[in-house]
Design a protein around this motif. Structure first.
Motif, mmCIF file in Angstrom:
data_model
loop_
_atom_site.group_PDB
_atom_site.id
_atom_site.type_symbol
_atom_site.label_atom_id
_atom_site.label_comp_id
_atom_site.label_asym_id
_atom_site.label_seq_id
_atom_site.Cartn_x
_atom_site.Cartn_y
_atom_site.Cartn_z
ATOM 1 N N UNK A 1 0.817 -1.197 0.000
ATOM 2 C CA UNK A 1 0.000 0.000 0.000
ATOM 3 C C UNK A 1 0.860 1.259 0.000
ATOM 4 N N UNK A 2 2.066 1.183 0.510
ATOM 5 C CA UNK A 2 2.907 2.384 0.595
ATOM 6 C C UNK A 2 3.156 3.004 -0.768
ATOM 7 N N UNK A 3 3.229 2.189 -1.819
ATOM 8 C CA UNK A 3 3.473 2.755 -3.147
ATOM 9 C C UNK A 3 2.179 3.173 -3.846
ATOM 10 N N UNK A 4 1.021 2.901 -3.233
ATOM 11 C CA UNK A 4 -0.255 3.260 -3.846
ATOM 12 C C UNK A 4 -0.818 4.570 -3.304
ATOM 13 N N UNK A 5 -0.589 4.826 -2.028
ATOM 14 C CA UNK A 5 -1.125 6.033 -1.419
ATOM 15 C C UNK A 5 -0.067 7.116 -1.438
ATOM 16 N N UNK A 6 -0.426 8.270 -1.953
ATOM 17 C CA UNK A 6 0.504 9.387 -1.992
ATOM 18 C C UNK A 6 0.312 10.306 -0.808
ATOM 19 N N UNK A 7 1.136 11.281 -0.717
ATOM 20 C CA UNK A 7 0.985 12.304 0.304
ATOM 21 C C UNK A 7 0.693 13.623 -0.390
ATOM 22 N N UNK A 8 0.327 14.604 0.401
ATOM 23 C CA UNK A 8 -0.179 15.863 -0.136
ATOM 24 C C UNK A 8 0.687 16.465 -1.237
ATOM 25 N N UNK A 9 1.975 16.599 -1.002
ATOM 26 C CA UNK A 9 2.813 17.284 -1.991
ATOM 27 C C UNK A 9 2.961 16.497 -3.290
ATOM 28 N N UNK A 10 2.635 15.209 -3.286
ATOM 29 C CA UNK A 10 2.729 14.393 -4.494
ATOM 30 C C UNK A 10 1.372 14.077 -5.101
ATOM 31 N N UNK A 11 0.320 14.659 -4.575
ATOM 32 C CA UNK A 11 -1.019 14.302 -5.036
ATOM 33 C C UNK A 11 -1.395 15.040 -6.316
ATOM 34 N N UNK A 12 -2.314 14.447 -7.038
ATOM 35 C CA UNK A 12 -2.906 15.065 -8.225
ATOM 36 C C UNK A 12 -4.411 14.910 -8.114
ATOM 37 N N UNK A 13 -5.136 15.622 -8.934
ATOM 38 C CA UNK A 13 -6.588 15.540 -8.893
ATOM 39 C C UNK A 13 -7.067 14.167 -9.331
ATOM 40 N N UNK A 14 -8.155 13.668 -8.729
ATOM 41 C CA UNK A 14 -8.727 12.402 -9.186
ATOM 42 C C UNK A 14 -9.169 12.523 -10.638
ATOM 43 N N UNK A 15 -9.275 11.398 -11.327
ATOM 44 C CA UNK A 15 -9.723 11.429 -12.720
ATOM 45 C C UNK A 15 -11.052 10.693 -12.877
ATOM 46 N N UNK A 16 -12.011 11.036 -12.007
ATOM 47 C CA UNK A 16 -13.351 10.499 -12.130
ATOM 48 C C UNK A 16 -13.991 11.048 -13.400
ATOM 49 N N UNK A 17 -14.900 10.280 -14.032
ATOM 50 C CA UNK A 17 -15.593 10.807 -15.214
ATOM 51 C C UNK A 17 -16.560 11.923 -14.814
ATOM 52 N N UNK A 18 -17.098 12.611 -15.806
ATOM 53 C CA UNK A 18 -18.051 13.695 -15.548
ATOM 54 C C UNK A 18 -19.218 13.169 -14.707
ATOM 55 N N UNK A 19 -19.788 14.010 -13.862
ATOM 56 C CA UNK A 19 -20.880 13.552 -13.004
ATOM 57 C C UNK A 19 -22.160 13.262 -13.785
ATOM 58 N N UNK A 20 -22.974 12.359 -13.238
ATOM 59 C CA UNK A 20 -24.276 12.067 -13.835
ATOM 60 C C UNK A 20 -25.282 13.128 -13.365
ATOM 61 N N UNK A 21 -26.542 12.929 -13.647
ATOM 62 C CA UNK A 21 -27.569 13.920 -13.306
ATOM 63 C C UNK A 21 -27.670 14.142 -11.799
ATOM 64 N N UNK A 22 -27.313 13.155 -11.002
ATOM 65 C CA UNK A 22 -27.369 13.291 -9.544
ATOM 66 C C UNK A 22 -26.096 13.923 -8.985
ATOM 67 N N UNK A 23 -25.106 14.187 -9.843
ATOM 68 C CA UNK A 23 -23.881 14.824 -9.387
ATOM 69 C C UNK A 23 -22.767 13.873 -8.991
ATOM 70 N N UNK A 24 -22.927 12.576 -9.293
ATOM 71 C CA UNK A 24 -21.917 11.585 -8.926
ATOM 72 C C UNK A 24 -21.314 10.966 -10.188
ATOM 73 N N UNK A 25 -20.047 10.560 -10.147
ATOM 74 C CA UNK A 25 -19.470 9.884 -11.316
ATOM 75 C C UNK A 25 -20.067 8.488 -11.468
ATOM 76 N N UNK A 26 -20.207 8.030 -12.702
ATOM 77 C CA UNK A 26 -20.736 6.682 -12.964
ATOM 78 C C UNK A 26 -19.732 5.603 -12.565
ATOM 79 N N UNK A 27 -18.425 5.923 -12.603
ATOM 80 C CA UNK A 27 -17.389 4.962 -12.244
ATOM 81 C C UNK A 27 -16.511 5.554 -11.150
ATOM 82 N N UNK A 28 -16.125 4.734 -10.198
ATOM 83 C CA UNK A 28 -15.181 5.187 -9.174
ATOM 84 C C UNK A 28 -13.878 4.403 -9.216
#
Length: 134
Positions: A1-28
């Motif tokens: 898990x150490x190589x999967x979770x980043x820390x703040x200074x190394x983080x980037x924005x999530x790449x969830x798809x555009x939200x559906x009509x309810x405001x949530x992404x179809x895929x997580x």
């Protein structure tokens, strides 16, 4: 898990798809997502990916009226075993009902002010990330 979770200074924005009509992404299950981790948890195994196959049962009854990591999840390629910090007679993560101080900086930070319900935090974050309306 150490190589999967980043820390703040190394983080980037999530790449969830555009939200559906309810405001949530179809895929997580995307390559970059937000990680939320309990501070108190039983022994369990984690792959670092969302669990999408029904109810997530990280700990199951053991032989001694205790709870142990669900080996079904431990046998998945890439799974990491996490040693819990809860008593052995508890099977799920816990948190307190105390109010906490939450501060924010950056885009959307102005939406965090005063006392707010914890369910608003997700909505504010989603709005700040352009994933849906508040």
């Amino acid at each position: 898990m150490r190589d999967k979770l980043g820390v703040y200074q190394n983080s980037t924005l999530p790449n969830y798809p555009a939200p559906n009509a309810a405001g949530y992404p179809e895929r997580v299950d995307v390559s970059r997502r937000l990680a939320f981790i309990f501070g108190a948890f039983p022994d369990y195994c984690d792959t670092g990916h969302p669990y999408l196959d029904g109810e997530n049962v990280p700990a199951v009854p053991g032989p001694n009226r205790d709870f142990v990591a669900n080996e079904k999840y431990c046998n998945v390629p890439g799974a990491a075993r996490r040693t819990g910090n809860l008593p052995f007679n508890v099977n799920s993560g816990v948190h307190s009902a105390d109010d906490v101080v939450l501060t924010a900086t950056g885009p959307g930070a102005e939406m965090f002010h005063g006392r707010i319900d914890n369910t608003r935090v997700f909505r504010i974050m989603a709005t700040a990330l352009g994933l849906g309306g508040s």
